[in-house]
Each structure stands twice: as structure tokens, then as C-alpha cells.
Enzyme design. Structure first.
Site, short mmCIF file in Angstrom:
data_model
loop_
_atom_site.label_atom_id
_atom_site.label_comp_id
_atom_site.label_asym_id
_atom_site.label_seq_id
_atom_site.Cartn_x
_atom_site.Cartn_y
_atom_site.Cartn_z
N LYS A 37 0.84 -1.21 0.00
CA LYS A 37 0.00 0.00 0.00
C LYS A 37 0.87 1.25 0.00
CE LYS A 37 -2.08 -1.02 3.88
NZ LYS A 37 -1.51 -2.34 4.13
N THR A 38 1.82 1.29 0.92
CA THR A 38 2.68 2.46 1.01
C THR A 38 3.52 2.58 -0.26
OG1 THR A 38 2.73 2.22 3.41
CG2 THR A 38 4.41 3.62 2.45
N ASP A 225 -1.82 8.02 4.04
CA ASP A 225 -1.40 6.66 4.43
C ASP A 225 -1.97 6.34 5.82
OD1 ASP A 225 -0.18 4.20 4.25
OD2 ASP A 225 1.87 4.92 4.48
N GLU A 226 -2.05 5.08 6.17
CA GLU A 226 -2.53 4.63 7.49
C GLU A 226 -3.85 5.30 7.85
OE1 GLU A 226 -0.98 2.30 9.12
OE2 GLU A 226 1.14 2.35 8.56
N GLN A 256 -5.46 -3.13 11.13
CA GLN A 256 -4.30 -2.51 11.78
C GLN A 256 -4.66 -1.22 12.51
OE1 GLN A 256 -0.40 -2.76 9.73
NE2 GLN A 256 -1.57 -3.44 7.97
N ARG A 602 5.11 -7.55 10.88
CA ARG A 602 6.35 -6.77 10.65
C ARG A 602 7.45 -7.68 10.14
NH1 ARG A 602 4.20 -3.06 9.22
NH2 ARG A 602 2.35 -4.31 9.57
#
Ligand code: ATP
Ligand code: MG
Length: 757
Positions: A37-38, A225-226, A256, A602
Site C-alpha cells: 500500500k505504502t 497513508d494509514e 491494523q 512486521r
């Protein structure tokens, strides 16, 4: 038009390309962890610039942390061959809003050079207001009010929005009034707190159509983002800016969302399609980060949450290792095992930079730090202080140092008014002056000032209590175990109570750290040995450069990735946290589970989960049970290792005994409470039996260094800084009875007078 081999498109999959090339209209990229995504958002930024759809200054790009903003800047300039002359509107919500607000400060009643208060300043200000409103600051702590104000600001509420019911959130319904007073005060100071940055800007955009219009004109494209962690006020702000063009692209993952405690509302991501009808919804399903086992374990875990959007994730990556779940005997063994694993990785030629230890709570870092220092493994703590550098730990150490060594002036200065006991700068300056003049440590000087008029009666009273407290603790020091001493000292000084009164998440963390400190003390024979150890650890200036292991909380690790990830302390009461268990609600447990999902995802190649069978708490071995999250991991993706380096039979015995795991936990806790109670009572009893010894201790402190000056005599006229001129009526050691011409008869210390002619 870009060709398929534009550098920023290279390597992207089809849905990612779609996210990059669908520049016009709203786009929602909703996808699981590690799906790029990022990466896609960054490529989109590069694409907009490369195709000249907008200048860098016409793009608003919001990231969750400054670190993420820096990374995105670097990635964009790498992708576009360094052609970017800077992205003025790429940053966190706070940094972007601050920049805007500087340009329109006058519309918020501020000047453009307004200051942004840090937390300490903010608390000081709130405290002044609370006291000025005739409220008891102990009952209504500033920190609690700061939390309430933050919540209001996160929702975009100015004082005008606070109704009577909301106002009840602080000081029996005076919340609104105090909030309004606080905002007025900030304006008068030409200052803002963090929450104001966005709130003021939101208010301005709503009240001044011309300003809103100019930003709508400017921002051709908006990228976020996020997105799952935006709060209501951030959401409203974005919506206002994006409305006419609708060129807004947000990316996120509902699984998340881990900041609801800070006002984030996952609902924002769920209602995007409603607010921006016709939005292109892009789902990414290929995960490029993790091995199938790591992905399988994480997917299985998060499936236990209800109310998810649900996603499919797959990977082309090779099998790799299963997620290892290691049961160890206790905390120290946990740190030892992780150290060994990392050394083995190094021996295979791996870098320390590949390794991260993710913890649920800050206090968990200490055991690792001490182990790594012992074996010389370079490490960094990201997003926090090293354990012994934290404020509350330094305060506690200062108390212990003063008890161990009354001449420790630095320790004295640190705690004389911590917690607040009405000994302000003036009183401390006076003690300093006397100590310098008589060449003795501050504590002894303070003891001698108690029956002089050098200090206000109130200051004398609290100083008297403090000096007596220290004398008492010194007496106890030889008689009770030093961890017990530390607990008593933190209780009796009011330090623990002050933190408990704060009723904030931060204060809870600090209390946990203090508990961890007493736990650490148990490993040393004497208080002296412990303090010696601490000074060596604090002095250990780890290599600032070069490769190092990263230790951080899961919250700080959002958006990042590491080849090897160690997930420590997966035990009930640690993770999920005791607080989440106490609150008991499904919502808090699900947020903990999302945290576990973030933690696991992660990892790129290796994920190692560790749980200890025992944690030493208050000198007692308390058995802990593995986190429920361990049992939620699909068996086919994990390898469980239950071999212990020590005490295995005991461990097994404990395990077979366990019926209801929660009954066990409760028993352990009541155990803990009663242990503490008994020790405390023992010490109290001893204290009550010993007033004489305390008086002696104080007398001996006073008898030191009260020789007196030989240039003074009865009948002499002298000058005193506070009371003016007077005549000496009596001399007793270093104390003088003086008949002051204006202030009357006072008892003062000879070092405070000068002879007058
Ligand atoms: P998170 O949800 O954790 O924020 P994310 O969805 O933002 O994850 P990224 O950090 O963008 O994921 O990407 C994860 C990893 O996959 C990175 O190492 C990235 O370089 C890599 N990656 C992304 N897209 C691709 C692709 N199309 N091909 C190969 N690797 C990719
Ligand atoms: Mg990301």
C-alpha cells in the site's frame, strides 16, 4: 502519458498500477499488511509529479509519523531520479496543519510566530488554571484534564461545542468553563497545544470560505497513508479540502487500527465510500513482505476478531520457517534466548539491523537492555528512552541514592519537590545558599534550617516532613530488603499516589516501569550493589553508529518491516495487557489482537514468539500463562518449543496443575497484594516503634556543622536579606535570635546575615 516502463511503475502488480494510474476521483486502497500500500502510494505521488498533473507544492500527502514522511520523501526522490525540489505539504497531520496555521494565525487570534507547547508546558498551564479555579489539583489532576481536552479536540470540538453532559467529564461539570479558560489563556500567550493545530485550522476553514477556497484550489491531489488511524477532526479536515475535486486517495487496513485510545475511528475507513460516492475501491491481496507461514499465522490470528471487512492474502514467497513459539522459564531466560538467537544470526553473517524486538509495553525493554549490555550487543530503543533514563526511574533512583548517600546533592535537588510538596524555587535557593555558606550537603543544611525563620512556615513544615522521612528510610535501609524499601519510599513520599491520581495511560506505563525497577533490584544483594550496577549501565554509551538491534513498542513499529522479529512477553496480563483484561470489553481485546497482527506482520523471514512461565513480581515467583493469542495461531504454521534450560520438571508440574487459567491469574495477584501488605506493615510497625531513633538521627544531622561564626556577638547590629536590620539577642551555635527593627524577633541562621556598619 507514462509508458509501462516508467521507473515508478516497474515491478508493481496490476491493482497497484491501478491505484497509481487512477489519479482522478476518490480512491480507497483497502488491503492487508505488507501488500504494498505504502509502496503504491509513493509511486502514485511520483506519477503525479512525473506526468506534471501537479507541482509538488500542489500535493497534500499525509503520513502517520515524521519517520514515514522522511521515508516517503526519500522514496519519491529515488524513484524520480532526485528531480523533486521538496514536498512542502508532505508530513504528518500535525506538521502540515502547523504550517497552514502559521499562514492564517490571525484568524485564530494568534500571531504567526505562535509557540507550540510541549506536554510539560501544557500541564503547568492547566494546573495553574485548576488551582486558580479553586479546585483541588489532587482531586482534579492536570494530566486527567489534558486527556479530556485532547479527546474533545480529536473530535473537532471547540469550547462552544461542549454541552452540559460533556462538561461533566471534568471537575463536576466545570469542564466546559475550564476548557474555555484554557483556550483564552493559550491565545493570550500566543501559543497552541498539539490538538489546536488541527482544531484551529478546521475552525478557520469552516468560518472563512476564502481561505478554504484557496486550499481547495491549491491541493490538486490528496494522499493519506494509514487511514484507519485518523480521528474525527482529521477526517473532517480532509473532507473539507477534498470535496470539490475529490482527488483523494486513502490507504489503510482496518485490521491494523491500533490507536482508538487516541481517538482514532476505524469507522472513517468504512464510510469512505459513502462520503465519496463512486470511489474506486482497490484491494491488494498479494503480500510481498512475509513468508507463507508468517502470513498464515497472522491471518489465522486476526480471524478471531468479529466485525472485520475480511481480506484474502497470499504470497508467492517460498515456504520458509514456521513461526517459532518458544516457552522459557522466566524473564531473564527470555532475554538470554533472544540474545543467543541474534548472536547465531550474526555468526551466519547476518546484520544486527535485521533484528527487532517488539514489546507490548515499555517496561519490557529493561531485561533485554541489561542482557545486551552484558553480552555487548549494540541496540537502540526507538520511540522511547532507555529504561534507566526515563523520568520516573530517575526520580526513584534519586530517592534511593539520597537514602544511601545523604551527601548526594543532585539526588536531593531532583526530588526535593517531586512530587510537589510546596518547596518552590525560593525555598530551594535558600537551602542552597545556606549549604554553600556552611559548606555542607543540601540535606544536612535543610535539616538545620527547620527551626529558623529562613523559610516560610509552610515550607518549613514540608521540609521537616521530608527530612524526617529520609532519616526514617535510612534507618529502615539496614533492616528490610531493598526492593521493599523502594516500594515503601515511593509510597510514603507520595510519588506513587501522584501517578495514580493522574489516571492517564501514560501514568499507568510509568507505574509499570517502577514495578519493573523494584523487580530489577531483587537481583542485587544490597542497595549499594544495585546503585553501582545502574551507574555502570547508564554510563554504557553504546555505539551510536553501526548496526544495532532495534527494540520498540508495537505501536511504534507500524508500517515498518524487519527480516527477523522477536515478539516478547506473549502472556496473559502482558499481552493482552492487564488493562485490556480489566476493562474486559470485547473492543479492547480486539484492539489487542489487532496489535498482535501488526506485530507479526512486521516480520519478513523469521518471527519468534516468546512466553515465560514465570515472572518475578515483588520478590515472588509468579507463574504466568501463555497469551490466548498463542493458542489462536493455526498449528500448521507454528513450531512450539517447550524445552527449558532450567526447572523443566517444575514447569511441567505447574502446567498440569492449571485448571482455570484465570483463577490462577487471580490467585497470583492476590498473593502479590498480600505479600506487599505484610511487608509494608512490618516496616510500618518498626517505624512506629522507633520515634526515638528518628529524633536521634535528626539531631545528629543537625549537630553536624553548627559551629557558628566568630565575627558575631550579642548586641551587634546585622542585616538579613529577608527581614532587614536587627540586633543579635542570642547566639546558639550557628543560630541567632535577632530582634529585627521591622519584622520583630526571629530565629535565623548566621550564614544569612551580614554585619552592617
Ligand atoms: P503495512 O500494512 O505494514 O503498512 P504496506 O501494505 O504499506 O504494509 P509496503 O510497506 O508498501 O506494504 O510493502 C511491503 C514490502 O513489499 C516492501 O518491502 C515493499 O518494497 C514490497 N513490495 C511492495 N510492492 C511490491 C511489488 N509489486 N513487488 C515486489 N515487492 C513489493
Ligand atoms: Mg504501509
Amino acid at each position: 502519458e507514462p509508458t509501462a516502463d516508467a521507473p515508478y511503475l516497474r515491478g508493481l502488480n496490476a491493482p497497484q498500477r491501478e491505484a497509481v494510474l487512477t489519479t482522478e476521483g476518490p480512491v480507497l486502497m483497502l488491503a492487508g499488511a505488507g501488500t504494498g500500500k505504502t509502496a503504491a502510494l509513493t509511486a502514485r505521488l511520483a506519477h503525479i509529479i512525473a506526468t506534471r498533473k501537479a507541482w509538488p507544492s500542489q500535493i497534500l500527502a499525509v503520513t502517520f509519523t515524521n519517520k514515514a514522511a522522511r521515508e516517503m520523501k526519500e522514496r519519491v526522490s529515488a524513484i524520480s531520479g532526485g528531480a523533486i525540489e521538496g514536498m512542502p505539504w508532505l508530513g504528518t497531520f500535525h506538521s502540515v496543519a502547523a504550517k497552514m496555521l502559521r499562514a492564517h494565525a490571525e484568524l485564530a487570534g494568534l500571531q504567526s510566530n505562535f509557540t507550540i507547547l510541549d506536554t510539560d508546558d501544557q500541564l503547568r498551564l492547566l494546573k495553574q488554571l485548576i488551582v486558580a479555579s479553586n479546585l483541588d489539583e489532587k482531586r482534579w489532576p492536570a494530566r486527567q484534564f489534558a486527556g479530556v481536552i485532547d479527546r474533545w479536540k480529536n473530535r473537532g470540538w471547540t469550547p462552544a461545542h461542549i454541552d452540559a453532559a460533556e462538561s461533566e467529564a471534568f471537575a463536576n461539570g466545570r469542564g466546559q468553563e475550564l476548557y474555555a479558560a484554557y483556550q483564552d489563556r493559550l491565545r493570550a500567550l500566543n501559543a497552541c497545544d498539539f490538538g489546536d493545530l488541527l482544531l484551529h485550522m478546521l475552525t478557520i476553514l469552516k468560518a472563512h470560505p476564502d481561505v478554504l477556497e484557496s486550499y481547495r484550489e491549491r491541493f490538486r491531489y490528496i494522499l493519506v497513508d494509514e487511514y484507519q488511524d485518523t480521528n474525527a477532526s482529521q477526517y473532517e479536515w480532509l473532507r473539507l479540502l477534498a470535496e470539490p475535486r475529490q482527488n483523494i486517495c486513502v490507504v489503510g487496513d482496518d485490521d491494523q487500527s491500533i490507536y482508538s485510545w487516541r481517538g482514532a475511528e476505524v469507522a472513517n475507513i468504512l464510510r469512505f465510500e459513502k462520503d465519496f460516492p463512486g470511489a474506486a475501491v482497490i484491494r491488494l491481496e498479494q503480500n510481498y513482505r512475509s513468508t507463507p507461514h508468517i502470513l498464515g499465522a497472522a491471518t489465522g490470528l486476526i480471524a478471531n476478531n468479529a466485525g472485520r471487512l475480511g481480506k484474502t492474502l497470499w504470497t508467492e514467497r517460498n515456504e520458509g520457517d514456521r513461526v517459532r513459539v518458544i516457552g522459557v522459564w522466566d524473564g531473564p531466560e527470555e532475554a538470554r534466548r533472544v540474545g543467543e538467537e541474534i548472536e547465531a544470526h550474526q555468526a551466519r553473517g547476518g546484520s544486527l539491523d535485521d533484528c527487532a524486538i517488539l514489546v507490548r509495553a515499555q517496561f519490557q525493554t529493561r531485561e533485554f537492555e541489561e542482557r545486551f549490555i552484558a553480552i555487548g550487543l549494540a541496540y537502540q530503543i526507538v520511540g522511547g528512552f532507555r529504561f534507566y533514563e526515563r523520568a520516573e526511574i530517575r526520580d526513584a533512583l534519586a530517592y534511593l541514592r539520597l537514602v544511601a548517600q545523604p551527601a548526594d546533592d543532585l539526588a536531593f535537588e531532583r526530588i526535593i519537590n517531586t512530587p510537589k510538596r510546596g518547596l518552590g524555587d525560593k525555598a530551594v535557593a535558600n537551602i542552597h545558599k545556606f549549604a554553600r555558606a556552611t559548606d555542607q550537603p543540601l540535606l544536612l543544611a535543610a535539616a538545620q534550617m527547620l527551626d529558623s525563620d529562613e523559610l516560610t512556615p509552610q515550607a518549613r513544615r514540608s521540609l521537616g516532613r521530608f527530612v524526617a522521612d529520609v532519616a526514617r528510610w535510612r534507618t529502615m535501609a539496614g533492616e528490610i530488603p531493598h526492593p521493599e524499601l523502594a516500594r515503601i519510599l515511593l509510597d510514603e513520599s507520595g510519588y506513587t499516589a501522584a501517578l495514580q491520581n493522574e489516571r492517564s495511560a501514560e501514568a499507568t506505563g510509568r507505574l509499570e516501569n517502577l514495578t519493573e525497577l523494584t523487580r530489577a533490584m531483587e537481583e542485587y544483594e544490597t542497595l549499594g550493589a544495585f546503585l553501582e550496577h545502574v551507574s555502570l549501565v547508564m554510563d554504557n554509551d553504546q555505539a551510536k553508529q553501526g548496526e544495532k538491534v532495534t527494540i520498540m513498542t508495537i505501536h511504534a513499529a507500524k508500517g515498518l518491516e524487519f527480516p527477523n522479529v522477536f515478539l516478547a512477553g506473549w502472556e496473559e496480563g502482558v499481552f493482552p495487557s492487564q488493562r485490556a483484561l480489566d476493562e474486559g470489553g470485547l473492543a479492547s481485546l480486539e484492539e489487542e489482537r489487532r496489535l498482535a497482527y501488526v506485530a507479526l506482520t512486521r516480520a519478513r523471514a523469521k518471527a519468534i514468539i516468546i512466553h515465560a512461565a514465570n515472572r518475578r513480581i515483588y520478590g515472588q515467583w509468579t507463574s504466568s500463562i501463555p497469551s490466548r493469542f498463542v493458542s489462536e495461531l493455526p498449528k500448521e504454521h507454528i513450531d512450539e518449543e517447550t524445552t527449558m534450560s532450567g526447572g523443566e520438571s517444575m514447569w511441567r508440574a505447574q502446567w498440569s496443575e492449571r485448571g482455570d487459567p484465570f483463577a490462577h491469574l487471580a490467585a497470583a495477584q492476590s498473593d502479590r497484594a498480600s505479600t506487599r501488605g505484610a511487608g509494608w506493615q512490618r516496616a510500618q510497625g518498626r517505624f512506629n516503634a522507633q520515634p526515638q531513633r528518628i529524633i536521634e538521627a535528626r539531631a545528629s544531622a543537625v549537630s553536624l556543622g553548627n559551629k557558628g561564626r566568630d565575627d558575631l556577638s550579642v548586641g551587634q547590629r546585622v542585616f538579613h536579606g529577608k527581614f532587614g536590620y536587627g540586633t543579635i539577642a542570642e547566639i546558639e551555635g550557628n543560630k541567632l535570635e535577632i530582634e529585627f527593627e521591622k519584622a520583630g524577633r526571629k530565629r535565623v541562621l548566621d550564614s544569612f546575615v551580614s554585619t552592617s556598619n
